[in-house]
Design a protein around this motif. Structure first.
Motif, PDB file in Angstrom:
ATOM      1  N   GLN A  56       0.921  -1.157   0.126  1.00 53.22           N
ATOM      2  CA  GLN A  56      -0.017   0.126  -0.019  1.00 53.22           C
ATOM      3  C   GLN A  56       0.787   1.255  -0.136  1.00 53.22           C
ATOM      4  O   GLN A  56       1.998   1.439   0.579  1.00 53.22           O
ATOM      5  N   LEU A  57       0.342   2.115  -0.614  1.00 50.02           N
ATOM      6  CA  LEU A  57       1.060   3.500  -0.753  1.00 50.02           C
ATOM      7  C   LEU A  57       0.230   4.471  -0.337  1.00 50.02           C
ATOM      8  O   LEU A  57      -0.862   4.725  -0.512  1.00 50.02           O
ATOM      9  N   LEU A  58       0.751   5.910   0.427  1.00 45.88           N
ATOM     10  CA  LEU A  58       0.158   6.765   0.811  1.00 45.88           C
ATOM     11  C   LEU A  58       0.990   8.000   0.530  1.00 45.88           C
ATOM     12  O   LEU A  58       2.045   8.136   1.106  1.00 45.88           O
ATOM     13  N   GLY A  62       2.937  17.838   0.647  1.00 45.34           N
ATOM     14  CA  GLY A  62       3.965  18.565   1.232  1.00 45.34           C
ATOM     15  C   GLY A  62       4.420  17.756   2.535  1.00 45.34           C
ATOM     16  O   GLY A  62       5.101  18.278   3.253  1.00 45.34           O
ATOM     17  N   ARG A  63       4.179  16.724   2.631  1.00 45.57           N
ATOM     18  CA  ARG A  63       4.649  15.897   3.738  1.00 45.57           C
ATOM     19  C   ARG A  63       5.706  14.632   3.308  1.00 45.57           C
ATOM     20  O   ARG A  63       6.311  14.362   3.776  1.00 45.57           O
ATOM     21  N   GLY A  64       4.997  13.876   2.296  1.00 44.40           N
ATOM     22  CA  GLY A  64       5.606  12.983   1.744  1.00 44.40           C
ATOM     23  C   GLY A  64       4.951  11.735   1.334  1.00 44.40           C
ATOM     24  O   GLY A  64       3.614  11.590   1.084  1.00 44.40           O
ATOM     25  N   MET A  65       5.593  10.591   1.223  1.00 48.71           N
ATOM     26  CA  MET A  65       5.090   9.288   0.770  1.00 48.71           C
ATOM     27  C   MET A  65       5.382   8.428   1.957  1.00 48.71           C
ATOM     28  O   MET A  65       6.543   8.328   2.524  1.00 48.71           O
ATOM     29  N   LEU A  66       4.382   7.509   2.209  1.00 49.02           N
ATOM     30  CA  LEU A  66       4.411   6.074   2.835  1.00 49.02           C
ATOM     31  C   LEU A  66       4.214   5.307   2.166  1.00 49.02           C
ATOM     32  O   LEU A  66       3.310   4.776   1.469  1.00 49.02           O
ATOM     33  N   TRP A  67       5.466   4.042   2.208  1.00 52.13           N
ATOM     34  CA  TRP A  67       5.683   3.171   1.486  1.00 52.13           C
ATOM     35  C   TRP A  67       5.399   1.742   2.106  1.00 52.13           C
ATOM     36  O   TRP A  67       6.371   1.551   2.802  1.00 52.13           O
ATOM     37  N   GLN A  68       4.420   0.976   2.162  1.00 51.90           N
ATOM     38  CA  GLN A  68       4.227  -0.256   3.166  1.00 51.90           C
ATOM     39  C   GLN A  68       3.959  -1.249   2.147  1.00 51.90           C
ATOM     40  O   GLN A  68       3.196  -1.858   1.700  1.00 51.90           O
ATOM     41  N   VAL A  69       5.375  -1.965   1.968  1.00 50.67           N
ATOM     42  CA  VAL A  69       5.427  -3.448   1.408  1.00 50.67           C
ATOM     43  C   VAL A  69       4.810  -4.642   2.437  1.00 50.67           C
ATOM     44  O   VAL A  69       4.924  -4.451   3.472  1.00 50.67           O
ATOM     45  N   GLN A  70       4.040  -5.407   1.732  1.00 51.06           N
ATOM     46  CA  GLN A  70       3.273  -6.274   2.497  1.00 51.06           C
ATOM     47  C   GLN A  70       3.482  -7.725   2.050  1.00 51.06           C
ATOM     48  O   GLN A  70       3.491  -8.628   2.577  1.00 51.06           O
ATOM     49  N   GLN A  71       4.121  -7.978   0.763  1.00 51.76           N
ATOM     50  CA  GLN A  71       4.754  -9.021   0.210  1.00 51.76           C
ATOM     51  C   GLN A  71       5.672  -8.773  -0.700  1.00 51.76           C
ATOM     52  O   GLN A  71       5.608  -7.852  -1.416  1.00 51.76           O
ATOM     53  N   TYR A  73       7.548  -9.481   1.804  1.00 52.85           N
ATOM     54  CA  TYR A  73       8.286  -9.403   3.265  1.00 52.85           C
ATOM     55  C   TYR A  73       7.385  -8.015   3.726  1.00 52.85           C
ATOM     56  O   TYR A  73       6.760  -7.315   2.957  1.00 52.85           O
ATOM     57  N   ARG A  74       7.465  -7.650   4.785  1.00 53.57           N
ATOM     58  CA  ARG A  74       6.925  -6.419   5.391  1.00 53.57           C
ATOM     59  C   ARG A  74       7.821  -5.520   5.816  1.00 53.57           C
ATOM     60  O   ARG A  74       8.868  -5.661   6.409  1.00 53.57           O
ATOM     61  N   GLU A  75       7.811  -4.402   5.204  1.00 50.40           N
ATOM     62  CA  GLU A  75       8.770  -3.097   5.563  1.00 50.40           C
ATOM     63  C   GLU A  75       7.828  -1.823   5.488  1.00 50.40           C
ATOM     64  O   GLU A  75       7.069  -1.745   4.116  1.00 50.40           O
ATOM     65  N   THR A  76       8.100  -0.801   6.073  1.00 55.40           N
ATOM     66  CA  THR A  76       7.372   0.552   5.751  1.00 55.40           C
ATOM     67  C   THR A  76       8.586   1.358   5.664  1.00 55.40           C
ATOM     68  O   THR A  76       9.424   1.482   6.641  1.00 55.40           O
ATOM     69  N   LEU A  77       8.425   2.344   4.502  1.00 56.83           N
ATOM     70  CA  LEU A  77       9.437   3.177   4.287  1.00 56.83           C
ATOM     71  C   LEU A  77       8.608   4.712   4.101  1.00 56.83           C
ATOM     72  O   LEU A  77       7.544   4.559   3.696  1.00 56.83           O
ATOM     73  N   ALA A  78       9.224   5.609   5.022  1.00 54.68           N
ATOM     74  CA  ALA A  78       8.675   6.946   4.788  1.00 54.68           C
ATOM     75  C   ALA A  78       9.513   7.868   4.186  1.00 54.68           C
ATOM     76  O   ALA A  78      10.776   8.094   4.672  1.00 54.68           O
ATOM     77  N   LEU A  79       9.051   8.612   2.955  1.00 54.64           N
ATOM     78  CA  LEU A  79       9.852   9.486   2.343  1.00 54.64           C
ATOM     79  C   LEU A  79       9.533  10.754   2.404  1.00 54.64           C
ATOM     80  O   LEU A  79       8.439  11.004   1.942  1.00 54.64           O
ATOM     81  N   THR A  80      10.174  11.539   3.244  1.00 49.12           N
ATOM     82  CA  THR A  80       9.882  12.891   3.398  1.00 49.12           C
ATOM     83  C   THR A  80      10.962  13.998   3.115  1.00 49.12           C
ATOM     84  O   THR A  80      11.806  13.817   3.433  1.00 49.12           O
ATOM     85  N   GLY A  81      10.604  14.804   2.103  1.00 45.20           N
ATOM     86  CA  GLY A  81      11.617  15.901   1.772  1.00 45.20           C
ATOM     87  C   GLY A  81      12.777  14.915   1.056  1.00 45.20           C
ATOM     88  O   GLY A  81      12.597  14.032   0.204  1.00 45.20           O
ATOM     89  N   SER A  82      14.005  15.272   1.624  1.00 46.58           N
ATOM     90  CA  SER A  82      15.221  14.326   1.083  1.00 46.58           C
ATOM     91  C   SER A  82      15.442  13.287   2.035  1.00 46.58           C
ATOM     92  O   SER A  82      16.618  12.644   1.675  1.00 46.58           O
ATOM     93  N   ARG A  83      14.726  12.943   2.974  1.00 49.63           N
ATOM     94  CA  ARG A  83      15.040  11.984   3.862  1.00 49.63           C
ATOM     95  C   ARG A  83      14.158  10.608   3.723  1.00 49.63           C
ATOM     96  O   ARG A  83      12.983  10.549   3.284  1.00 49.63           O
ATOM     97  N   THR A  84      14.748   9.285   3.736  1.00 49.05           N
ATOM     98  CA  THR A  84      13.958   8.085   3.854  1.00 49.05           C
ATOM     99  C   THR A  84      14.156   7.418   5.000  1.00 49.05           C
ATOM    100  O   THR A  84      15.643   7.366   5.604  1.00 49.05           O
ATOM    101  N   LEU A  85      13.146   6.923   5.908  1.00 44.50           N
ATOM    102  CA  LEU A  85      13.016   6.566   7.283  1.00 44.50           C
ATOM    103  C   LEU A  85      12.398   5.260   7.128  1.00 44.50           C
ATOM    104  O   LEU A  85      11.559   4.874   6.309  1.00 44.50           O
TER     105      LEU A  85
END
Length: 198
Positions: A56-58, A62-71, A73-85
């Motif tokens: 799923q993608l959100l 002005g805030r960024g993207m939330l990238w939620q891998v479900q298959q 494997y499970r992983e959530t990445l937040a891309l805000t500005g120039s940062r990836t968390l």
């Protein structure tokens, strides 16, 4: 992995339409927060089989993207500005260091989905084809250091972004298709925290 948003670009400059590009960006920017299901296929010359993931993608303007891998494997990445968390199951965030190309692509997508044409054009040469109902945009990097890593990006869609293809200089290609794209509605507390929203 996160060579996310990564088509050979047949940049038909003669078909480029500034009006179409402006119309597309205006259309996309009408949605302040968007959710979608995605399927990502990544082809690497060093691997015999493509790597496929889904989730799923959100996107929040002005805030960024939330990238939620479900298959697979499970992983959530937040891309805000120039940062990836990278965000673990308990909500703790850890900075992902490294890939300049990923950061550049993330920022370009965030600017484009927010309708910020000037920001996009500082980073990329852009051509547009089609109509507001069904369009394709081609991007090639302006900065030589980015061009050493990233060859081209192609986006397509209509009222919403539907597909992203990314072609890297090392031969890696990533194709992301989005379905069930819709206005996001109310964000959860975890989503707000991940994107730094109050």
């Amino acid at each position: 992995m996160l060579l996310l948003f990564f088509v050979d670009v047949c940049a038909h400059a003669q078909n480029a339409s500034p009006d179409l590009l402006n119309n597309v960006l205006h259309q996309l920017s009408q949605h302040a927060a968007v959710r979608a299901a995605f399927t990502q296929q990544r082809q690497n010359p060093a691997l015999t089989q493509p790597q496929t993931s889904s989730g799923q993608l959100l996107f929040v303007t002005g805030r960024g993207m939330l990238w939620q891998v479900q298959q697979p494997y499970r992983e959530t990445l937040a891309l805000t500005g120039s940062r990836t968390l990278r965000i673990d199951a308990s909500g703790h965030a850890q900075t992902v260091h490294g890939d300049r190309g990923v950061s550049q692509i993330s920022q370009m997508l965030q600017s484009m989905l927010a309708g910020q044409l000037d920001t996009v054009l500082r980073q990329f040469n852009v051509t547009a084809e089609g109509s507001a109902a069904q369009w394709t945009l081609h991007f090639t990097p302006r900065q030589s250091r980015v061009a050493q890593v990233l060859r081209a990006i192609q986006l397509d869609g209509g009222a919403f972004l539907q597909g992203i293809r990314i072609d890297m200089q090392d031969g890696t290609q990533t194709d992301i298709r989005m379905t069930d794209t819709r206005d996001a509605g109310t964000l959860s507390a975890a989503e707000k925290q991940a994107l730094g929203l109050p």
